[in-house]
Design a protein around this motif. Structure first.
Motif, mmCIF file in Angstrom:
data_model
loop_
_atom_site.group_PDB
_atom_site.id
_atom_site.type_symbol
_atom_site.label_atom_id
_atom_site.label_comp_id
_atom_site.label_asym_id
_atom_site.label_seq_id
_atom_site.Cartn_x
_atom_site.Cartn_y
_atom_site.Cartn_z
ATOM 1 N N UNK A 436 0.866 -1.185 0.000
ATOM 2 C CA UNK A 436 0.000 0.000 0.000
ATOM 3 C C UNK A 436 0.903 1.236 0.000
ATOM 4 N N UNK A 437 0.830 2.003 -1.048
ATOM 5 C CA UNK A 437 1.701 3.166 -1.161
ATOM 6 C C UNK A 437 0.892 4.403 -1.501
ATOM 7 N N UNK A 438 1.280 5.520 -0.921
ATOM 8 C CA UNK A 438 0.683 6.794 -1.314
ATOM 9 C C UNK A 438 1.310 7.219 -2.639
ATOM 10 N N UNK A 439 0.679 8.126 -3.391
ATOM 11 C CA UNK A 439 1.232 8.525 -4.695
ATOM 12 C C UNK A 439 2.658 9.051 -4.632
ATOM 13 N N UNK A 440 3.021 9.687 -3.521
ATOM 14 C CA UNK A 440 4.360 10.295 -3.434
ATOM 15 C C UNK A 440 5.442 9.294 -3.038
ATOM 16 N N UNK A 441 5.104 8.032 -2.967
ATOM 17 C CA UNK A 441 6.065 7.014 -2.517
ATOM 18 C C UNK A 441 7.342 7.046 -3.346
ATOM 19 N N UNK A 442 7.222 7.039 -4.671
ATOM 20 C CA UNK A 442 8.414 7.002 -5.520
ATOM 21 C C UNK A 442 9.266 8.252 -5.345
ATOM 22 N N UNK A 443 8.622 9.403 -5.196
ATOM 23 C CA UNK A 443 9.374 10.630 -4.974
ATOM 24 C C UNK A 443 10.131 10.564 -3.647
ATOM 25 N N UNK A 444 9.467 10.080 -2.624
ATOM 26 C CA UNK A 444 10.112 9.995 -1.312
ATOM 27 C C UNK A 444 11.262 8.987 -1.342
ATOM 28 N N UNK A 445 11.057 7.855 -2.019
ATOM 29 C CA UNK A 445 12.123 6.856 -2.122
ATOM 30 C C UNK A 445 13.335 7.441 -2.840
ATOM 31 N N UNK A 447 14.366 10.340 -2.714
ATOM 32 C CA UNK A 447 15.026 11.298 -1.832
ATOM 33 C C UNK A 447 15.584 10.626 -0.580
ATOM 34 N N UNK A 448 15.633 9.312 -0.599
ATOM 35 C CA UNK A 448 16.282 8.581 0.487
ATOM 36 C C UNK A 448 15.371 8.106 1.589
ATOM 37 N N UNK A 449 14.068 8.102 1.369
ATOM 38 C CA UNK A 449 13.151 7.648 2.414
ATOM 39 C C UNK A 449 13.410 6.185 2.758
ATOM 40 N N UNK A 450 13.486 5.900 4.045
ATOM 41 C CA UNK A 450 13.552 4.536 4.560
ATOM 42 C C UNK A 450 12.198 4.268 5.210
ATOM 43 N N UNK A 451 11.468 3.346 4.637
ATOM 44 C CA UNK A 451 10.058 3.238 4.960
ATOM 45 C C UNK A 451 9.769 2.268 6.104
ATOM 46 N N UNK A 452 8.750 2.624 6.859
ATOM 47 C CA UNK A 452 8.176 1.736 7.847
ATOM 48 C C UNK A 452 6.841 1.216 7.362
ATOM 49 N N UNK A 453 6.353 0.210 8.038
ATOM 50 C CA UNK A 453 5.114 -0.483 7.649
ATOM 51 C C UNK A 453 4.047 -0.175 8.685
ATOM 52 N N UNK A 454 2.946 0.468 8.257
ATOM 53 C CA UNK A 454 1.867 0.838 9.169
ATOM 54 C C UNK A 454 0.543 0.392 8.555
ATOM 55 N N UNK A 455 -0.003 -0.713 9.070
ATOM 56 C CA UNK A 455 -1.281 -1.219 8.567
ATOM 57 C C UNK A 455 -1.226 -1.424 7.054
ATOM 58 N N UNK A 456 -0.095 -1.886 6.565
ATOM 59 C CA UNK A 456 0.083 -2.130 5.141
ATOM 60 C C UNK A 456 0.645 -0.953 4.372
ATOM 61 N N UNK A 457 0.511 0.258 4.912
ATOM 62 C CA UNK A 457 1.023 1.465 4.253
ATOM 63 C C UNK A 457 2.544 1.556 4.395
ATOM 64 N N UNK A 458 3.166 2.079 3.364
ATOM 65 C CA UNK A 458 4.571 2.464 3.451
ATOM 66 C C UNK A 458 4.629 3.917 3.912
ATOM 67 N N UNK A 459 5.308 4.150 5.035
ATOM 68 C CA UNK A 459 5.413 5.492 5.618
ATOM 69 C C UNK A 459 6.878 5.774 5.920
ATOM 70 N N UNK A 460 7.401 6.915 5.494
ATOM 71 C CA UNK A 460 8.822 7.199 5.768
ATOM 72 C C UNK A 460 9.121 7.216 7.264
ATOM 73 N N UNK A 461 10.102 6.413 7.660
ATOM 74 C CA UNK A 461 10.604 6.461 9.040
ATOM 75 C C UNK A 461 11.636 7.568 9.207
ATOM 76 N N UNK A 462 12.472 7.718 8.189
ATOM 77 C CA UNK A 462 13.509 8.756 8.166
ATOM 78 C C UNK A 462 14.067 8.792 6.758
ATOM 79 N N UNK A 463 14.872 9.792 6.490
ATOM 80 C CA UNK A 463 15.505 9.955 5.175
ATOM 81 C C UNK A 463 17.017 9.865 5.340
ATOM 82 N N UNK A 464 17.645 9.111 4.446
ATOM 83 C CA UNK A 464 19.090 8.893 4.523
ATOM 84 C C UNK A 464 19.705 9.071 3.138
ATOM 85 N N UNK A 465 21.013 9.210 3.070
ATOM 86 C CA UNK A 465 21.656 9.332 1.755
ATOM 87 C C UNK A 465 21.435 8.080 0.916
ATOM 88 N N UNK A 466 21.443 8.246 -0.388
ATOM 89 C CA UNK A 466 21.287 7.110 -1.280
ATOM 90 C C UNK A 466 22.360 6.055 -0.991
#
Length: 833
Positions: A436-445, A447-466
């Motif tokens: 389950x991804x929001x539309x901005x998932x690819x943009x956030x990824x 930019x270095x988003x490291x995602x967490x899992x919340x009820x199936x959703x991908x949610x950025x936990x923090x952002x890190x260098x590529x």
């Protein structure tokens, strides 16, 4: 056979018999249990019977603790020996990181009153010389548990149930469930033996029951289809082997030595225990497949699968390494049977989604350990309305309708092979992701988003260098991600940050009865049109069932926002209550709009500057001022070409807005805000920094500080409770009083670690409470936490201690909202006032 009962339990394994027993013990004198075959003929018969305390879940630890204590009383009550060998449980560590895990767990265990002790390699070797210890760091020893005979404990509970009036009917299969408006009508078919198989006969009865509990084990998918619901309870193969006698072990015991404890070599994914002079080896290996995804074949009874020794070769060799004397022991017996799992490894216990008086007790991967406590606490929920502990973490509705069979099967396989994987508190498991991804998932990824899992959703936990590896950064201390979360938290405190909060649960409640219903349903005054408030829905016991932000759009039109992790949980309670109360309050329209609206939260001293540059308004300079857009209000605004419901509130405690937008416009809005934020140094911010920031403001979170074991008054939130009105649960809330109180603490902890919110709190040598949240405070430059203590200790300035890494560290209770206690930064004005 009776055809009308108060409660019908479907399933005669350890879990089902425990539930029937405890319902009768709780005072229900008209309870029946149906078993399609013989008692224990499911996974119970081939279970290894271990009773491990170890669990990071507060609720599950209480359940296991009750079981272990309860099983020791059964013989006195029933005359049947349940075969409990109290040999202890030795959980060994080969690495320092594994010891860190055990120390975090041990502190959690203390909060539940679970006894334990530490053992050094030399102490282990001195007591049990057959165990090789030269490569060990140490061990955690639970001296009060061990193993039990699964069939014997089940039969003892069944006898105890019968003694209390429970009717147990074998060879009856539940084939249909129908709710007639007041009761359940359960069609049961008599089963008979034929050619070694179990087949239905022509004999059927309809049993009318006020309550039904399903404890159908491996048959959970069949049960789910009959009920018209989804359940992620699917079995996975579990193998263990029984070895011939070990002469060294026989000699050791003949010399008068005590039996070995259950020896858990977590780093080798295996456990070993004694069995008649030999050993049992059980494993949690990679590659174990899910079985019966679509139901158990009629021909499968008390059967097993073919053993796959190649799959467990590494674990077998590790056993020979750990107990060298067993190397020459032959194979005596083997077991490869189905054990039910869920995606997170915890069972599904509680009300079924969308159904009245239907209760689930499914998905038990450690069913013997959990059976006694599940019966006890589920009986409390059914008989008294709530359990004495918060059971929300085990609620069947923690997985919503988006869940599929394929998802459950693959995640259950992952949960199985993760039993002995290091359980980092910052762990993120990879199977079935992203889903389950929001539309901005690819943009956030990008930019270095490291995602967490919340009820199936991908949610950025923090952002890190590529190129940063989130998996390698995990730790029981400050992981490699910690520095990035610090930078994000500082960005919001000093500048501006953007958070994706799309996973929020969102409902629209409207209609002639909406206002009266919500006024009764929640604790706070309802907001005026265009305003918002924070409020709580209570259980019948006056404890906190759900936290809501309510936006009043019109006189009888409300927008409710609650935690994203609890979507189906919140919705089921809300919708069921509306149905129950619509005749009293009038027509109420309820609509789930979660996936229609995306949410960005922008916060920080420069957040107004960013929005002013893109807002479309006759006077942009004043559009976001206190006069035109005060704190705790909501307005429809336009940001570029995107219509937005803007709510002036920030979970971080800074000036900020939540921007609820049509989800199909999310990428447009993301690009717009990102460009507008560049001149102001806007930073993308993840959930971990946000969690730290909300603790600096003492903002309680549902599932940690807020739950069904504490009232809003115990959470120290009287400002959100309007005692001048009548609301659901008010009388019980007031009668409960304040047994313990939520506090915020600043902690002088170790230089390389922060609390996770699972630690015990001490006043001197006395344990006086526990943390429910923890982290790092950028504002104070030290660790921070929230938790519960006795009211006499909930006074700012009170010195306490926090248990971390088996040491006590100084902490101090501070005033509520230690950062900006007067909310001056949240209320800061812009131009045009």
């Amino acid at each position: 056979m009776k055809t009308q009962v108060k409660a019908l339990v479907v399933g005669g394994g350890a879990v089902g018999t425990s539930i029937a027993y405890h319902l009768a013990r709780a005072g229900w004198d008209d309870v029946m249990l149906l078993e399609r075959d013989e008692l224990t003929s499911g996974s119970t018969w081939h279970a290894a019977g271990l009773l491990p305390y170890f669990n990071m879940s507060y609720a599950t630890t209480h359940i296991h603790d009750y079981s272990i204590r309860f099983y020791k009383t059964l013989e006195a009550e029933t005359g049947l020996n349940a075969g409990f060998a109290v040999v202890g449980n030795l959980r060994m560590a080969q690495t320092d990181e594994r010891m860190d895990e055990y120390m975090l767990y041990a502190s959690t265990a203390e909060t539940c009153g679970v006894p334990y002790e530490w053992m050094t390699p030399d102490e282990i070797k001195a007591k049990w010389p057959l165990i090789r210890t030269d490569d060990l760091k140490g061990a955690l020893y639970h001296q009060t548990d061990g193993y039990i005979n699964p069939a014997d404990v089940t039969m003892a509970m069944a006898k105890g149930a019968r003694q209390r009036g429970v009717m147990i009917e074998r060879k009856w299969q539940a084939d249909a469930f129908h709710w007639n408006g007041t009761h359940w009508e359960v069609t049961a078919t008599k089963m008979a033996e034929k050619g070694g198989n179990l087949v239905p006969t022509d004999e059927q009865v309809v049993i009318t029951a006020e309550h039904v509990v399903t404890a159908s084990g491996n048959h959970a998918q069949r049960t789910a289809r009959m009920l018209g619901i989804k359940m992620p309870a699917i079995p996975v193969e579990h193998q263990f082997i029984v070895m011939d006698q070990d002469p060294e072990l026989v000699k050791f015991r003949a010399e008068g030595n005590v039996e070995h404890p259950v020896v858990r070599d977590a780093d080798a994914q295996s456990y070993v225990r004694e069995e008649r002079g030999g050993w049992i080896l059980g494993v949690y290996e990679k590659g174990a497949p899910a079985r019966f995804e679509y139901g158990v074949p009629d021909s499968f009874r008390a059967d097993l699968f073919q053993l796959d020794l190649e799959r467990i070769e590494d674990q077998y060799m590790a056993m020979n390494h750990r107990i060298p004397s067993c190397e020459d022991c032959g194979l005596k017996d083997d077991f490869n049977g189905p054990i039910c799992y869920t995606p997170d490894g915890n069972p599904l216990v509680g009300p079924a989604p969308g159904l009245t008086n239907m209760w689930l007790a499914e998905g038990f991967s450690f069913g013997i350990t959990a059976a006694g406590g599940t019966g006890y606490y589920l009986a409390q929920m059914m008989v008294e309305g709530e359990a004495e502990i918060d059971m929300a973490s085990l609620d069947p509705k923690r997985y919503g309708d988006w869940m599929t069979t394929e998802f459950a099967a693959r995640k259950n396989e992952e949960a199985y092979n993760h039993v002995y994987i290091l359980h980092h508190p910052d762990e993120e498991r990879p199977a079935c992701r992203p889903l389950r991804t929001s539309p901005a998932y690819d943009r956030q990824a990008a930019r270095g988003a490291q995602f967490g899992w919340v009820n199936g959703w991908e949610r950025p936990n923090y952002y890190a260098p590529q190129g940063f590896n989130d998996h390698d950064s995990r730790s029981f201390r400050r992981g490699g991600w910690w520095q990035y979360a610090v930078e994000e938290a500082r960005a919001i405190r000093e500048g501006v940050g953007l958070i994706d909060a799309t996973a929020f649960t969102k409902h629209r409640i409207s209609g002639p009865g909406a206002t009266a219903f919500l006024d009764w349903f929640t604790t706070n005054k309802l907001p005026k049109v265009g305003r918002i408030n924070l409020t709580y829905a209570l259980t019948s016991h006056g404890t906190t069932r759900t936290e809501y932000t309510i936006v009043r759009r019109a006189e009888d039109d409300y927008y409710l926002v609650s935690a994203g992790a609890w979507h189906a949980y919140d919705q089921d309670y809300l919708f069921k209550t509306i149905v129950d109360k619509e005749e009293e309050f009038g027509r109420i329209n309820a609509q789930d709009v979660t996936t229609q609206w995306g949410v960005f939260a922008i916060a920080g001293p420069k957040s107004r500057d960013v929005l002013q540059s893109v807002i479309k308004d006759a006077d942009p300079a004043t559009a976001l001022s206190n006069k035109r857009f005060p704190w705790l209000s909501a307005r429809q605004i336009e940001l570029g070409m995107c219509p937005v419901t803007a709510i002036r509130v920030a979970y971080t405690g800074e000036l900020g807005w939540e921007l609820h937008h049509p989800i199909e416009m999310q990428n447009y809005l993301f690009d717009l805000l990102e460009k507008a934020g560049e001149p102001h140094g806007m930073k993308l911010v993840g959930a971990r920094a946000q969690n730290w920031l909300r603790q600096e403001k003492s903002y309680r979170a549902f599932g940690t500080e807020l739950g069904r074991d504490a009232t809003p008054l115990e959470a120290d939130l009287p400002r959100f409770v309007d005692l001048s009105k009548e609301f659901h649960g008010k009388d019980r809330m007031q009668a409960t009083g304040v047994r313990s109180q939520c506090v915020t603490l600043l902690i002088d902890g170790p230089d390389d670690a922060d609390p996770w919110g699972r630690e015990a709190l001490y006043d001197g040598d006395a344990r006086v409470g526990r943390l429910t949240s923890g982290g790092y405070s950028v504002a104070f430059g030290k660790s921070i936490g929230m938790g519960y203590v006795t009211p006499d200790l909930a006074v700012p300035g009170t010195p306490l201690k926090v248990k971390m890494f088996d040491q006590l560290w100084d902490a101090q209770v501070v005033e509520d909202s230690p950062y900006d206690p007067k909310n001056e930064r949240i209320r800061v004005d812009g131009q045009g006032t």
